[in-house]
Design an enzyme around this catalytic site. Structure first.
Site, PDB file in Angstrom:
ATOM      1  NE  ARG A 142      -0.533   1.806   3.546  1.00 39.43           N
ATOM      2  CZ  ARG A 142       0.637   2.457   3.690  1.00 39.43           C
ATOM      3  NH1 ARG A 142       1.768   1.818   3.921  1.00 39.43           N
ATOM      4  NH2 ARG A 142       0.678   3.768   3.591  1.00 39.43           N
ATOM      5  N   GLY A 143       0.229   2.412  -0.204  1.00 40.01           N
ATOM      6  CA  GLY A 143       0.982   3.657  -0.371  1.00 40.01           C
ATOM      7  C   GLY A 143       1.141   3.873  -1.869  1.00 40.01           C
ATOM      8  CB  ALA A 144       0.548   6.895  -3.950  1.00 39.05           C
TER       9      ALA A 144
ATOM     10  NE  ARG B  32      -6.223   0.998  -2.142  1.00 40.12           N
ATOM     11  CZ  ARG B  32      -5.670   1.551  -1.053  1.00 40.12           C
ATOM     12  NH1 ARG B  32      -4.378   1.372  -0.809  1.00 40.12           N
ATOM     13  NH2 ARG B  32      -6.396   2.284  -0.230  1.00 40.12           N
TER      14      ARG B  32
ATOM     15  CD  GLN C 234      -3.679   2.792   6.639  1.00 38.69           C
ATOM     16  OE1 GLN C 234      -4.337   3.177   7.607  1.00 38.69           O
ATOM     17  NE2 GLN C 234      -4.237   2.600   5.458  1.00 38.69           N
TER      18      GLN C 234
ATOM     19  CG  ASP D  89      -3.042   8.152  -1.830  1.00 35.13           C
ATOM     20  OD1 ASP D  89      -2.978   8.645  -0.687  1.00 35.13           O
ATOM     21  OD2 ASP D  89      -2.741   6.967  -2.083  1.00 35.13           O
TER      22      ASP D  89
ATOM     23  CG  ASN E  77      -2.407  11.684   2.194  1.00 36.87           C
ATOM     24  OD1 ASN E  77      -1.846  10.778   1.584  1.00 36.87           O
ATOM     25  ND2 ASN E  77      -2.150  11.933   3.460  1.00 36.87           N
ATOM     26  CE  LYS E  78      -5.446   5.835   4.066  1.00 40.51           C
ATOM     27  NZ  LYS E  78      -6.422   5.003   3.299  1.00 40.51           N
TER      28      LYS E  78
END
Ligand code: MRU
Length: 344
Positions: free
Chosen positions: A41-43, A84, A191, A232, A242-243
């Site tokens: 995970r993570g862009a 995603r 996270q 992201d 973003n998150k």
């Protein structure tokens, strides 16, 4: 993540910090599942993983003509991109591979597969270099002894290594600035609690964990000097996805007169989108909210809304730290100039 004997080896982030376990992906379905379920995970990390996933998809396909190979590559890219929707790095990486297949010449499927693998390695390698550059640019913005609040995980785990927001923190730490971090736990999937605090502890960077709801009071107590988060997707006008929870932190930072920085490579900038209103926001399973680590914490039958990301308006962002320099408002001009220099 690493490419080993034709297999993509991924650290399973859903198991951290309880266990350090690796999964070995030998086919595209394994990579797609790992991305969808946040094992990786993570862009930037999902961009690199998807690039290797495309190689795996084509390697297992029956030999055919060049045209058939290109058609299969496009189909596999669509499949991987559907895992995603928000992080643009995913489609950016896949399109970069597909572009290598364009034009005449270039040999048959076996040679094309080699070309794609080289490109996947290049994406991985360049991301690591980009993060180190971003760290150097970003750490200059932090005063000695700065107390930095961050959200989610924008560290080595979310990238090819070093990290974006945490890359800035790492660089400041390496420069001997005596940096300290507050990590928001980042509900619903934690996270910050599970990954950011684990990563920083490994590095010996002082970190204090807070729940998301504590951020405002933390700032009000004068305990934060700057907020740094990853991204992201960044629209042409500088709006940042973003998150979930990032937007709230930006509003709080503005209220308390604190700088709010976003650190992201230019591969996260999407100049095709005018503003953040056009960024697709992923909605995930209600179970992520009703349950905590597999245990139900909300009553059966309750309604749930679970957007995985939010959009922070550009006007709340002090600067965007990229791998080509620091962009300042107005972002429409500064981001376009940085992307132009990089021929994006
Ligand atoms: O849902 P996740 O864990 O993939 O969300 C990740 C984030 O929001 C990160 O902040 C972002 O991808 C930047 S990672 C360098």
């Amino acid at each position: 993540m690493r490419w080993e004997d034709g297999v993509l080896v991924l650290l399973d982030q859903t198991r951290l910090p309880a266990a350090v376990e690796y999964i070995r992906c030998a086919d595209v379905e394994c990579v797609a599942e790992a991305i969808r379920n946040l094992r990786v995970r993570g862009a930037p990390a999902i961009g690199a993983a998807a690039a290797y996933g495309l190689v795996l998809a084509l390697r297992s396909a029956a030999p055919g003509t060049r045209e058939e190979f290109v058609a299969r590559a496009k189909e596999a890219a669509r499949y991987l991109a559907s895992t995603r929707p928000t992080a643009v790095n995913l489609t950016w990486a896949l399109n970069r591979l597909l572009r290598r297949l364009e034009g005449p010449g270039g040999g048959g499927p076996a040679e094309m597969l080699e070309v794609l693998l080289e490109e996947a390695h290049a994406i991985y390698r360049e991301d690591l270099e980009a993060n180190r550059r971003m760290g150097r640019f970003g750490q200059e913005l932090l005063p000695p002894g700065a107390r930095v609040l961050t959200h989610c995980n924008a560290g080595a785990l979310a990238t090819a290594g070093y990290g974006t927001a945490l890359g800035v923190v790492r660089a400041a730490h390496e420069a001997g600035k005596g940096i300290r971090v507050y990590a928001c736990e980042t509900r619903p999937l934690l996270q910050g609690a599970r990954l950011t605090s684990w990563e920083l502890l490994q590095e010996g960077i002082p970190v204090t964990l807070v729940t998301d709801g504590m951020a405002g009071y933390l700032m009000a107590q004068g305990m934060v000097d700057a907020v740094i988060v990853g991204a992201d997707r960044i629209a042409a006008n500088g709006d940042v996805a973003n998150k979930i929870g990032t937007y709230g932190l930006a509003v709080l930072a503005s209220y308390h007169g604190l700088p709010f920085y976003v650190a992201a490579p230019l591969s996260t900038v999407d100049l095709t989108l005018e503003s953040g209103a056009e960024i697709p926001i992923e909605e995930r399973s209600p179970q992520e909210v009703t349950h905590l680590c597999g245990v139900r914490v909300a009553p059966e039958g309750v309604g749930v809304w679970n957007p995985a990301f939010d959009v922070t308006p550009a006007e709340l962002i002090t600067a965007i730290i990229t791998d080509r320099g620091v962009a300042r408002p107005p972002y429409r001009e500064s981001l376009a100039a940085l992307c132009r220099d990089k021929n994006l």
